[in-house]
Scaffold this motif. Structure first.
Motif, short mmCIF file in Angstrom:
data_model
loop_
_atom_site.label_atom_id
_atom_site.label_comp_id
_atom_site.label_asym_id
_atom_site.label_seq_id
_atom_site.Cartn_x
_atom_site.Cartn_y
_atom_site.Cartn_z
N ARG A 135 0.82 -1.20 0.00
CA ARG A 135 0.00 0.00 0.00
C ARG A 135 0.86 1.26 0.00
O ARG A 135 0.58 2.22 -0.72
CB ARG A 135 -0.92 -0.01 1.23
CG ARG A 135 -1.80 1.21 1.38
CD ARG A 135 -2.82 1.31 0.27
NE ARG A 135 -3.71 0.15 0.26
CZ ARG A 135 -4.63 -0.05 -0.67
NH1 ARG A 135 -4.75 0.80 -1.69
NH2 ARG A 135 -5.40 -1.11 -0.63
N GLU A 136 1.92 1.25 0.79
CA GLU A 136 2.81 2.40 0.86
C GLU A 136 3.49 2.66 -0.49
O GLU A 136 3.60 3.81 -0.93
CB GLU A 136 3.88 2.18 1.94
CG GLU A 136 4.78 3.37 2.16
CD GLU A 136 5.79 3.13 3.26
OE1 GLU A 136 6.69 3.96 3.43
OE2 GLU A 136 5.68 2.08 3.94
N ILE A 137 3.93 1.58 -1.15
CA ILE A 137 4.57 1.74 -2.46
C ILE A 137 3.56 2.27 -3.47
O ILE A 137 3.86 3.17 -4.28
CB ILE A 137 5.14 0.40 -2.95
CG1 ILE A 137 6.31 -0.04 -2.06
CG2 ILE A 137 5.62 0.49 -4.41
CD1 ILE A 137 6.86 -1.42 -2.40
N SER A 145 -1.37 1.11 -8.76
CA SER A 145 -2.26 0.21 -8.03
C SER A 145 -1.46 -0.83 -7.25
O SER A 145 -0.30 -1.12 -7.57
CB SER A 145 -3.20 -0.50 -9.01
OG SER A 145 -2.48 -1.40 -9.83
N VAL A 146 -2.09 -1.40 -6.23
CA VAL A 146 -1.45 -2.46 -5.44
C VAL A 146 -1.17 -3.66 -6.34
O VAL A 146 -0.14 -4.32 -6.21
CB VAL A 146 -2.34 -2.87 -4.25
CG1 VAL A 146 -1.79 -4.11 -3.56
CG2 VAL A 146 -2.45 -1.72 -3.26
N ARG A 147 -2.08 -3.93 -7.29
CA ARG A 147 -1.86 -5.04 -8.22
C ARG A 147 -0.59 -4.80 -9.04
O ARG A 147 0.19 -5.74 -9.26
CB ARG A 147 -3.07 -5.19 -9.15
CG ARG A 147 -2.89 -6.28 -10.19
CD ARG A 147 -4.11 -6.42 -11.07
NE ARG A 147 -5.25 -6.93 -10.33
CZ ARG A 147 -6.44 -7.18 -10.89
NH1 ARG A 147 -6.62 -6.96 -12.18
NH2 ARG A 147 -7.43 -7.65 -10.15
N SER A 148 -0.35 -3.56 -9.46
CA SER A 148 0.87 -3.24 -10.21
C SER A 148 2.11 -3.45 -9.34
O SER A 148 3.15 -3.90 -9.83
CB SER A 148 0.82 -1.80 -10.72
OG SER A 148 -0.19 -1.65 -11.70
N VAL A 149 2.00 -3.12 -8.06
CA VAL A 149 3.13 -3.31 -7.15
C VAL A 149 3.55 -4.77 -7.14
O VAL A 149 4.73 -5.09 -7.30
CB VAL A 149 2.78 -2.85 -5.72
CG1 VAL A 149 3.89 -3.26 -4.74
CG2 VAL A 149 2.58 -1.35 -5.67
N TYR A 150 2.59 -5.67 -6.97
CA TYR A 150 2.91 -7.09 -6.92
C TYR A 150 3.43 -7.60 -8.27
O TYR A 150 4.29 -8.47 -8.32
CB TYR A 150 1.69 -7.90 -6.49
CG TYR A 150 1.33 -7.72 -5.03
CD1 TYR A 150 2.27 -7.97 -4.04
CD2 TYR A 150 0.07 -7.29 -4.65
CE1 TYR A 150 1.96 -7.80 -2.70
CE2 TYR A 150 -0.26 -7.12 -3.30
CZ TYR A 150 0.70 -7.37 -2.34
OH TYR A 150 0.39 -7.21 -1.01
#
Length: 307
Positions: free
Chosen positions: A22-24, A31-36
Motif C-alpha cells: 500500500r505504501e509503495i 495500483s497495489v496489483r501493479s506493485v505485486y
C-alpha cells in the motif's frame, strides 16, 4: 514509466528493507496489483524480494542484496546522485538520505569485495559471484555476533529450494568452505548450512538466546579417525609444488631421486579423486593401487566424454 517505478521501488527497498504494498502504491501513484506485478518482474530479474501477507507483513528485500556491479554507468551514477541531492534540498526524507549514501558507497565498491569478520578478512566466494558471497558473510557474521534470527533462501545439494528461519550460532571454515551452524525452526533441530548455498538472507527483526553447544555435535569431521584415512603416495611435478604445498602442507613434500614425493594419510571420502585430477596430470598416484586405478578410469571417462 514502468521501469522508472521499478528502479525507484528497488532503491526504496534497498534503503528500507521492508515496505508495504500500500505504501509503495501511494508513493508512486500506482495500483497495489501493479506493485505485486513489478515485484514478480524484479524477482525474475534476480532480485531476492519476498512478500509476506497479513497484519505484520510487507515486501522485503534480502539483507544480502546490493545493486550488482555495473548496474549504473558512471554517468548514470552522477545523474541519480544529482537528482537525489536536488530533492533533498527541498525536502528532508530519511529514505532519500539512506539511498544517496548507499549509492555513494556502491559507486566506490564496484569491484571484488572482501568480507571482514572480526579480525579475519575473508575472500571465500567464487570469482563469478559478483561480490555476493562477502555480503552473505557479513550478514551471517552479524547474526552470529548479535544473536539475530535470519530468514534464509537455501538451495540444498540436491537442488531442493526452501525458506528457513534460523538462529545462527557459529561460523565454520572447513577445507576452504564456509558454513553457519544454526538452529533451524523448520526442522526444530540444529543444522549446518553452506553459506555459498544461501541465495539470500534477511534479518527477521527478532533475536534469540544462545544455548550451550558441544563441538562434537556439529556434523562436520574436524578430526578423522585412522579407519577413515588412507596412506597415499603421490608423485608431484615441479611446477605444481607450490599448489600442492597449500593442499598438503610444506612438511609433507620431500625430494626423492629426480622428483618430489608426498607420503600422506588422506580421507578417501569421494572427493579425493576429483582433487587429484584437478592438478591436470601434475600429481600422479603411486599408491595405493585402488586409488591409482580409480583416477585413471575417471580420467579416461572424462577424455571419452570430451572426444
Amino acid at each position: 514509466m514502468k521501469y522508472q517505478v521499478m528502479i525507484k521501488m528497488l532503491l526504496l527497498l534497498t534503503s528500507r528493507r521492508k515496505v508495504t504494498a500500500r505504501e509503495i502504491a501511494e508513493r508512486f501513484e500506482i495500483s497495489v496489483r501493479s506493485v505485486y506485478r513489478y515485484v514478480e518482474e524484479l524477482n525474475v530479474a534476480g532480485v531476492p524480494i519476498d512478500v509476506v501477507r497479513g497484519r505484520y507483513g510487507g515486501i522485503f528485500i534480502a539483507d544480502t542484496f546490493k545493486l550488482p556491479s555495473g548496474f549504473f554507468t558512471r554517468g548514470e551514477y552522477a545523474a541519480v546522485e544529482n537528482a537525489l541531492t536536488a530533492m533533498l534540498s527541498t525536502m528532508s526524507d530519511e529514505d532519500l538520505i539512506s539511498a544517496l549514501e548507499k549509492l555513494k558507497r556502491q559507486q566506490k565498491a564496484d569491484r571484488r569485495e572482501l568480507s571482514v569478520c572480526g579480525n579475519i578478512i575473508v575472500d571465500g566466494g567464487a570469482w563469478a559471484d559478483l561480490g555476493k558471497f562477502p555480503q552473505k558473510m557479513k550478514v551471517c557474521e552479524q547474526a552470529v555476533k548479535d544473536s539475530l534470527c535470519l530468514e534464509i533462501d537455501y538451495i540444498s545439494r540436491d537442488g531442493e529450494h526452501s525458506k528457513r528461519v534460523i538462529d545462527p550460532y557459529v561460523l565454520i571454515l572447513k577445507q576452504n568452505v564456509w558454513y553457519v551452524y544454526a538452529f533451524c525452526h523448520t526442522r526444530q533441530d540444529f543444522r549446518t548450512f553452506k553459506i555459498g548455498r544461501i541465495k539470500g538472507a534477511r534479518f527477521t527483526g527478532r533475536g534469540f538466546t544462545k544455548e550451550e553447544i558441544d563441538r562434537r555435535d556439529i556434523p562436520l569431521n574436524f578430526e578423522y579417525t585412522s579407519e577413515q584415512l588412507v596412506p597415499v603416495t603421490l608423485e608431484i611435478a615441479a611446477n605444481a609444488v607450490a599448489d600442492v604445498e597449500e593442499w598438503l602442507g610444506v612438511d609433507n613434500i620431500e625430494p626423492r631421486g629426480n622428483g618430489l614425493v608426498a607420503n600422506v594419510s588422506l580421507p578417501d571420502d569421494g572427493m579425493l579423486v576429483d582433487k587429484i585430477l584437478g592438478y591436470g596430470g601434475k600429481v600422479k598416484v603411486v599408491a595405493p593401487a585402488d586409488l591409482k586405478k580409480r583416477v585413471r578410469e575417471t580420467a579416461l571417462a572424462i577424455a571419452a566424454g570430451n572426444a
